[in-house]
Design a protein around this motif. Structure first.
Motif, short mmCIF file in Angstrom:
data_model
loop_
_atom_site.label_atom_id
_atom_site.label_comp_id
_atom_site.label_asym_id
_atom_site.label_seq_id
_atom_site.Cartn_x
_atom_site.Cartn_y
_atom_site.Cartn_z
N ASP A 49 6.59 -24.20 -35.45
CA ASP A 49 5.16 -24.32 -35.32
C ASP A 49 4.85 -25.66 -34.66
O ASP A 49 5.71 -26.52 -34.55
CB ASP A 49 4.49 -24.25 -36.70
N CYS A 50 3.65 -25.85 -34.24
CA CYS A 50 3.30 -27.12 -33.60
C CYS A 50 2.88 -28.13 -34.66
O CYS A 50 2.49 -27.77 -35.76
CB CYS A 50 2.23 -26.93 -32.55
N PRO A 51 2.94 -29.42 -34.35
CA PRO A 51 2.64 -30.44 -35.36
C PRO A 51 1.16 -30.54 -35.68
O PRO A 51 0.32 -30.32 -34.82
CB PRO A 51 3.13 -31.73 -34.69
N LYS A 52 0.88 -30.85 -36.92
CA LYS A 52 -0.50 -31.05 -37.36
C LYS A 52 -0.84 -32.52 -37.17
O LYS A 52 -0.10 -33.39 -37.58
CB LYS A 52 -0.67 -30.68 -38.82
N THR A 53 -1.96 -32.80 -36.54
CA THR A 53 -2.35 -34.18 -36.28
C THR A 53 -3.80 -34.40 -36.68
O THR A 53 -4.54 -33.46 -36.94
CB THR A 53 -2.19 -34.55 -34.80
N LEU A 54 -4.20 -35.64 -36.69
CA LEU A 54 -5.57 -36.00 -37.06
C LEU A 54 -6.42 -36.32 -35.83
O LEU A 54 -7.44 -36.98 -35.94
CB LEU A 54 -5.55 -37.20 -38.00
N ARG A 55 -6.00 -35.85 -34.66
CA ARG A 55 -6.79 -36.13 -33.46
C ARG A 55 -7.98 -35.19 -33.38
O ARG A 55 -8.02 -34.15 -34.02
CB ARG A 55 -5.91 -36.00 -32.22
N ALA A 56 -8.94 -35.55 -32.58
CA ALA A 56 -10.12 -34.73 -32.37
C ALA A 56 -9.81 -33.66 -31.32
O ALA A 56 -9.03 -33.89 -30.40
CB ALA A 56 -11.29 -35.58 -31.92
N PHE A 57 -10.44 -32.50 -31.46
CA PHE A 57 -10.22 -31.42 -30.50
C PHE A 57 -10.87 -31.77 -29.17
O PHE A 57 -12.02 -32.19 -29.12
CB PHE A 57 -10.80 -30.11 -31.03
N VAL A 58 -10.10 -31.60 -28.11
CA VAL A 58 -10.59 -31.83 -26.75
C VAL A 58 -10.23 -30.60 -25.93
O VAL A 58 -9.06 -30.23 -25.86
CB VAL A 58 -9.96 -33.09 -26.12
N PRO A 59 -11.21 -29.94 -25.31
CA PRO A 59 -10.89 -28.79 -24.47
C PRO A 59 -9.99 -29.21 -23.30
O PRO A 59 -9.98 -30.36 -22.89
CB PRO A 59 -12.26 -28.33 -23.96
N THR A 60 -9.25 -28.25 -22.77
CA THR A 60 -8.34 -28.53 -21.67
C THR A 60 -8.79 -27.81 -20.41
O THR A 60 -9.79 -27.08 -20.43
CB THR A 60 -6.91 -28.10 -22.03
N ASN A 61 -8.05 -27.99 -19.34
CA ASN A 61 -8.38 -27.33 -18.09
C ASN A 61 -7.16 -26.68 -17.45
O ASN A 61 -6.96 -26.77 -16.24
CB ASN A 61 -9.06 -28.30 -17.12
N ALA A 62 -6.35 -26.03 -18.25
CA ALA A 62 -5.17 -25.33 -17.72
C ALA A 62 -5.62 -24.13 -16.89
O ALA A 62 -6.61 -23.47 -17.22
CB ALA A 62 -4.27 -24.87 -18.86
N THR A 63 -4.92 -23.86 -15.82
CA THR A 63 -5.27 -22.72 -14.97
C THR A 63 -4.30 -21.57 -15.10
O THR A 63 -4.65 -20.44 -14.81
CB THR A 63 -5.35 -23.14 -13.50
N GLY A 93 -4.06 -25.71 -36.56
CA GLY A 93 -4.40 -27.03 -37.06
C GLY A 93 -3.89 -28.18 -36.22
O GLY A 93 -4.03 -29.33 -36.59
N CYS A 94 -3.31 -27.89 -35.06
CA CYS A 94 -2.79 -28.97 -34.21
C CYS A 94 -3.89 -29.67 -33.42
O CYS A 94 -3.64 -30.69 -32.80
CB CYS A 94 -1.74 -28.43 -33.25
N GLN A 95 -5.10 -29.14 -33.45
CA GLN A 95 -6.26 -29.69 -32.74
C GLN A 95 -6.09 -29.67 -31.22
O GLN A 95 -6.71 -30.45 -30.52
CB GLN A 95 -6.58 -31.10 -33.22
#
Length: 132
Positions: A49-63, A93-95
Protein backbone atom coordinates in the motif's frame (compact mmCIF):
# COMPACT_ATOMS: atom_id res chain seq x y z
CA UNK A 1 66.06 49.74 29.15
CA UNK A 2 64.46 46.42 30.04
CA UNK A 3 60.81 45.91 29.12
CA UNK A 4 58.20 44.49 31.44
CA UNK A 5 56.41 41.25 30.30
CA UNK A 6 53.61 41.73 32.75
CA UNK A 7 51.10 42.90 30.06
CA UNK A 8 51.67 39.86 27.80
CA UNK A 9 50.79 37.48 30.68
CA UNK A 10 47.42 39.19 31.12
CA UNK A 11 46.82 39.00 27.39
CA UNK A 12 47.41 35.25 27.42
CA UNK A 13 45.03 34.79 30.35
CA UNK A 14 42.29 36.79 28.61
CA UNK A 15 42.86 34.90 25.36
CA UNK A 16 42.53 31.57 27.22
CA UNK A 17 39.34 32.76 28.95
CA UNK A 18 37.89 33.94 25.62
CA UNK A 19 38.72 30.61 23.94
CA UNK A 20 37.15 28.66 26.83
CA UNK A 21 34.00 30.80 26.63
CA UNK A 22 33.86 30.29 22.85
CA UNK A 23 34.28 26.53 23.27
CA UNK A 24 31.50 26.42 25.89
CA UNK A 25 29.22 28.43 23.58
CA UNK A 26 29.94 26.11 20.63
CA UNK A 27 29.21 23.07 22.81
CA UNK A 28 25.95 24.68 23.95
CA UNK A 29 24.90 25.33 20.32
CA UNK A 30 25.64 21.76 19.23
CA UNK A 31 24.51 19.76 22.21
CA UNK A 32 25.14 16.04 21.63
CA UNK A 33 22.15 14.47 19.90
CA UNK A 34 20.90 10.98 20.76
CA UNK A 35 22.36 8.25 18.62
CA UNK A 36 19.78 6.57 16.40
CA UNK A 37 20.37 3.29 14.63
CA UNK A 38 18.58 2.79 11.31
CA UNK A 39 16.17 -0.09 11.17
CA UNK A 40 17.37 -2.92 8.94
CA UNK A 41 15.63 -3.18 5.60
CA UNK A 42 13.89 -6.41 4.81
CA UNK A 43 14.53 -7.09 1.09
CA UNK A 44 11.83 -9.77 1.00
CA UNK A 45 9.09 -7.40 2.14
CA UNK A 46 7.09 -5.73 -0.61
CA UNK A 47 5.07 -2.61 0.06
CA UNK A 48 1.44 -3.41 -0.58
CA UNK A 49 0.00 0.00 0.00
CA UNK A 50 1.14 3.58 -0.25
CA UNK A 51 2.44 5.47 2.80
CA UNK A 52 0.15 7.49 5.02
CA UNK A 53 1.33 11.07 5.50
CA UNK A 54 0.16 14.26 7.14
CA UNK A 55 0.47 16.41 4.02
CA UNK A 56 -2.42 18.37 2.59
CA UNK A 57 -4.19 17.09 -0.52
CA UNK A 58 -3.08 18.83 -3.69
CA UNK A 59 -4.68 17.99 -7.05
CA UNK A 60 -2.32 16.87 -9.81
CA UNK A 61 -2.14 17.35 -13.55
CA UNK A 62 -1.21 13.92 -14.91
CA UNK A 63 -2.26 13.34 -18.50
CA UNK A 64 -1.62 9.60 -18.80
CA UNK A 65 -2.86 7.17 -16.17
CA UNK A 66 -2.24 3.44 -16.70
CA UNK A 67 -5.78 2.18 -15.96
CA UNK A 68 -7.65 4.82 -17.95
CA UNK A 69 -8.62 3.35 -21.34
CA UNK A 70 -7.70 5.42 -24.34
CA UNK A 71 -8.62 3.30 -27.35
CA UNK A 72 -12.25 3.38 -28.47
CA UNK A 73 -13.19 6.02 -25.89
CA UNK A 74 -14.31 9.47 -26.98
CA UNK A 75 -11.85 12.21 -26.08
CA UNK A 76 -14.39 14.02 -23.90
CA UNK A 77 -14.98 10.94 -21.75
CA UNK A 78 -11.27 10.20 -21.43
CA UNK A 79 -10.70 13.81 -20.39
CA UNK A 80 -13.43 13.48 -17.75
CA UNK A 81 -11.80 10.30 -16.38
CA UNK A 82 -8.35 11.91 -16.22
CA UNK A 83 -9.82 15.07 -14.64
CA UNK A 84 -11.61 13.06 -11.93
CA UNK A 85 -8.48 10.98 -11.25
CA UNK A 86 -6.46 14.17 -10.80
CA UNK A 87 -9.04 15.94 -8.62
CA UNK A 88 -10.23 13.10 -6.34
CA UNK A 89 -8.16 12.17 -3.28
CA UNK A 90 -7.08 8.56 -2.92
CA UNK A 91 -9.20 6.78 -0.29
CA UNK A 92 -6.19 4.99 1.23
CA UNK A 93 -5.13 8.07 3.21
CA UNK A 94 -1.90 8.96 1.40
CA UNK A 95 -3.33 12.42 0.56
CA UNK A 96 -2.35 12.05 -3.10
CA UNK A 97 -4.75 12.26 -6.01
CA UNK A 98 -5.89 8.98 -7.53
CA UNK A 99 -3.69 9.67 -10.55
CA UNK A 100 -0.59 10.36 -8.44
CA UNK A 101 -1.19 7.32 -6.25
CA UNK A 102 -1.64 5.04 -9.28
CA UNK A 103 1.53 6.39 -10.88
CA UNK A 104 3.74 6.47 -7.77
CA UNK A 105 2.35 3.44 -5.91
CA UNK A 106 0.96 0.95 -8.45
CA UNK A 107 0.49 -1.68 -5.72
CA UNK A 108 -2.16 0.41 -3.91
CA UNK A 109 -5.39 -1.56 -4.17
CA UNK A 110 -7.72 1.17 -2.93
CA UNK A 111 -6.75 3.65 -5.63
CA UNK A 112 -7.09 0.91 -8.28
CA UNK A 113 -10.60 0.07 -7.08
CA UNK A 114 -11.66 3.73 -6.95
CA UNK A 115 -10.27 4.41 -10.42
CA UNK A 116 -12.16 1.38 -11.81
CA UNK A 117 -15.37 2.79 -10.31
CA UNK A 118 -14.77 6.17 -11.94
CA UNK A 119 -14.06 4.58 -15.34
CA UNK A 120 -17.15 2.39 -15.08
CA UNK A 121 -19.29 5.34 -14.01
CA UNK A 122 -18.19 7.50 -16.92
CA UNK A 123 -18.33 4.72 -19.50
CA UNK A 124 -21.78 3.53 -18.35
CA UNK A 125 -24.56 4.46 -20.79
CA UNK A 126 -26.23 7.64 -19.72
CA UNK A 127 -29.77 6.99 -18.51
CA UNK A 128 -32.11 9.74 -19.55
CA UNK A 129 -35.39 9.97 -17.72
CA UNK A 130 -38.40 10.82 -19.88
CA UNK A 131 -39.86 14.26 -19.34
CA UNK A 132 -43.52 15.04 -19.49
Amino acid sequence: MPRSNRGSGRTLVWAAVALAALAAFAFWLNFPQPYFVLAPLDPGRQLTDCPKTLRAFVPTNATEIPEVPSEGVPVEEKDRMVFRANMDACPCGCQLSLAACRINYPACRRSAEQLKKIVAEILAPQKVSPTR
